[in-house]
Design a protein around this motif. Structure first.
Motif, PDB file in Angstrom:
ATOM      1  N   GLU A 172      61.373  70.276  51.441  1.00 41.03           N
ATOM      2  CA  GLU A 172      60.149  70.036  52.203  1.00 41.03           C
ATOM      3  C   GLU A 172      60.137  68.617  52.761  1.00 41.03           C
ATOM      4  O   GLU A 172      59.700  68.393  53.892  1.00 41.03           O
ATOM      5  N   LEU A 173      60.631  67.655  51.991  1.00 34.71           N
ATOM      6  CA  LEU A 173      60.715  66.280  52.473  1.00 34.71           C
ATOM      7  C   LEU A 173      61.659  66.191  53.680  1.00 34.71           C
ATOM      8  O   LEU A 173      61.360  65.505  54.670  1.00 34.71           O
ATOM      9  N   ILE A 174      62.788  66.891  53.613  1.00 33.10           N
ATOM     10  CA  ILE A 174      63.709  66.934  54.751  1.00 33.10           C
ATOM     11  C   ILE A 174      63.007  67.533  55.968  1.00 33.10           C
ATOM     12  O   ILE A 174      63.104  67.019  57.088  1.00 33.10           O
ATOM     13  N   THR A 227      71.953  64.363  48.974  1.00 33.71           N
ATOM     14  CA  THR A 227      70.646  63.727  49.145  1.00 33.71           C
ATOM     15  C   THR A 227      70.575  62.339  48.536  1.00 33.71           C
ATOM     16  O   THR A 227      69.510  61.718  48.562  1.00 33.71           O
ATOM     17  N   SER A 228      71.672  61.855  47.978  1.00 38.43           N
ATOM     18  CA  SER A 228      71.711  60.485  47.468  1.00 38.43           C
ATOM     19  C   SER A 228      71.769  59.514  48.644  1.00 38.43           C
ATOM     20  O   SER A 228      72.028  59.903  49.787  1.00 38.43           O
ATOM     21  N   ALA A 229      71.535  58.243  48.362  1.00 36.46           N
ATOM     22  CA  ALA A 229      71.503  57.239  49.429  1.00 36.46           C
ATOM     23  C   ALA A 229      72.868  57.037  50.073  1.00 36.46           C
ATOM     24  O   ALA A 229      72.968  56.662  51.246  1.00 36.46           O
ATOM     25  N   VAL A 230      73.933  57.289  49.300  1.00 33.94           N
ATOM     26  CA  VAL A 230      75.302  57.106  49.804  1.00 33.94           C
ATOM     27  C   VAL A 230      76.141  58.315  49.403  1.00 33.94           C
ATOM     28  O   VAL A 230      75.722  59.143  48.595  1.00 33.94           O
ATOM     29  N   GLU A 243      72.931  59.087  56.529  1.00 31.71           N
ATOM     30  CA  GLU A 243      73.869  58.775  57.600  1.00 31.71           C
ATOM     31  C   GLU A 243      73.464  59.407  58.927  1.00 31.71           C
ATOM     32  O   GLU A 243      73.938  58.996  59.983  1.00 31.71           O
ATOM     33  N   LEU A 244      72.602  60.428  58.881  1.00 30.08           N
ATOM     34  CA  LEU A 244      72.186  61.091  60.116  1.00 30.08           C
ATOM     35  C   LEU A 244      71.277  60.211  60.952  1.00 30.08           C
ATOM     36  O   LEU A 244      71.098  60.440  62.149  1.00 30.08           O
ATOM     37  N   LEU A 250      66.025  59.993  59.339  1.00 28.08           N
ATOM     38  CA  LEU A 250      66.500  60.020  57.960  1.00 28.08           C
ATOM     39  C   LEU A 250      67.108  58.693  57.519  1.00 28.08           C
ATOM     40  O   LEU A 250      67.811  58.638  56.508  1.00 28.08           O
ATOM     41  N   VAL A 251      66.836  57.631  58.238  1.00 27.82           N
ATOM     42  CA  VAL A 251      67.341  56.315  57.837  1.00 27.82           C
ATOM     43  C   VAL A 251      66.798  55.988  56.441  1.00 27.82           C
ATOM     44  O   VAL A 251      65.596  56.056  56.191  1.00 27.82           O
TER      45      VAL A 251
END
Length: 330
Positions: A172-174, A227-230, A243-244, A250-251
């Motif tokens: 849902e967040l995405i 879904t992790s930061a990296v 990365e998108l 999605l930054v």
């Protein structure tokens, strides 16, 4: 020596004894075995992590740490029971379900995630991975999938392990950040959700990394993103959603499951410190970190105050997601 001097000495001695009493009592803690409450059945990620940490804490505290599985209502039953007990020889395995999402979803919980517990430490984080049926998303191109979803609102979907789960709210967040218009398809657990995406019943599925990895490695599903930061060492060629970037809003995106330890609100500062120190010491051991990494989890021992702050931030974050998405759970 005068009576007055004797009196003063007596008062000083009594005061010193009074100050020493708490220290002596504290030095005796723990004076019996400890309990670690796991609000899920045996065998899952939460249980495995808890048992590893409990064993290592025993070596550091000189007392057994007995794991008790108390499943029910997505961890909220055990959390409510724990909040009412008041035992400073007990710990609760708190996680995104009990201390992040449930308070955002349910108005009638029998506990307050912030005031009924005292934070000890974060233990591990578990990234999610977004996977797709190979025939539904050729090549596993997450950018192409999101562009198609935005062009045809409501025509593409994501599955989760159930309404109100962390994988549901991550999806849902995405949705909210990208404006993709994906339909949510809930299943009764991660197993049925994975079967559904493998069979082409749904386009995509969001799952915890440890349970998704076997199917990814077998090639039965394609990984779209983590879904992790990296990026993750387990999937170095799979992009992180962050990365998108700006095209999909999605930054800086990051959404992971997390597991930590709390004790009762009545526990003293000294007990909280000693419990937390034992857990952090266990989690910082290289052998322990290797065992946790093998299971797809990432050790994250932090000071008690930092874990308390994380819980507060997660509560605010998921409340906003629930409210914005008008998410209702029966």
């Amino acid at each position: 020596m005068t009576k007055a001097e004797l009196g003063r000495r007596g008062l000083l001695a009594a005061g010193a004894a009074a100050l020493a009493a708490p220290a002596l009592a504290q030095a005796a803690w723990p004076n019996r075995d400890l309990r670690m409450i796991v609000p899920f059945p045996p065998g899952g990620t939460t249980d495995v992590v808890a048992r590893l940490v409990a064993q290592a804490m025993r070596d550091r505290l000189g007392r057994a740490v007995v794991v008790e599985n108390q499943p029910g209502a997505g961890s909220t039953t055990a959390a409510g029971r724990f909040a009412r007990e008041g035992d400073d020889h007990a710990m609760f395995v708190s996680q995104i379900a009990s201390h992040g999402i449930a308070p955002a979803l349910y108005r009638n919980l029998t506990y307050n995630a912030e005031t009924d517990f005292r934070a000890l430490t974060l233990m591990v984080t578990v990234p999610n991975v977004w996977v797709a049926n190979p025939g539904k998303v050729p090549g596993g191109d997450v950018r192409a999938f999101l562009r198609d979803a935005k062009a045809r609102p409501g025509m593409r979907n994501f599955a989760s392990a159930g309404n109100g789960t962390s994988t549901h709210l991550t999806g849902e967040l995405i949705n909210q950040q990208t404006g993709a218009g994906l339909q949510h398809v809930p299943y009764r657990g991660a197993g049925p959700g994975m079967v559904a995406v493998m069979g082409g019943e749904v386009d995509t599925f969001i799952d915890n990394l440890p349970t998704a990895l076997p199917q990814i490695r077998a090639g039965t599903v394609l990984p779209l993103a983590v879904t992790s930061a990296v990026r993750l060492p387990e999937l170095p060629d799979v992009p992180a959603l962050a990365e998108l970037g700006a095209e999909f809003n999605l930054v800086g995106f990051s959404a992971e499951a997390w597991f930590g330890l709390h004790t009762h609100r009545s526990a003293s500062d000294a007990v909280v410190q000693r419990m937390g120190d034992a857990a952090r010491s266990a989690l910082s051991d290289p052998a322990m970190q290797a065992q946790l990494a093998e299971r797809g989890t990432q050790p994250r021992p932090v000071p008690s105050a930092e874990y308390a702050a994380l819980v507060t931030a997660e509560l605010a974050r998921w409340r906003q997601v629930v409210q914005q998405g008008n998410i209702l759970v029966q």
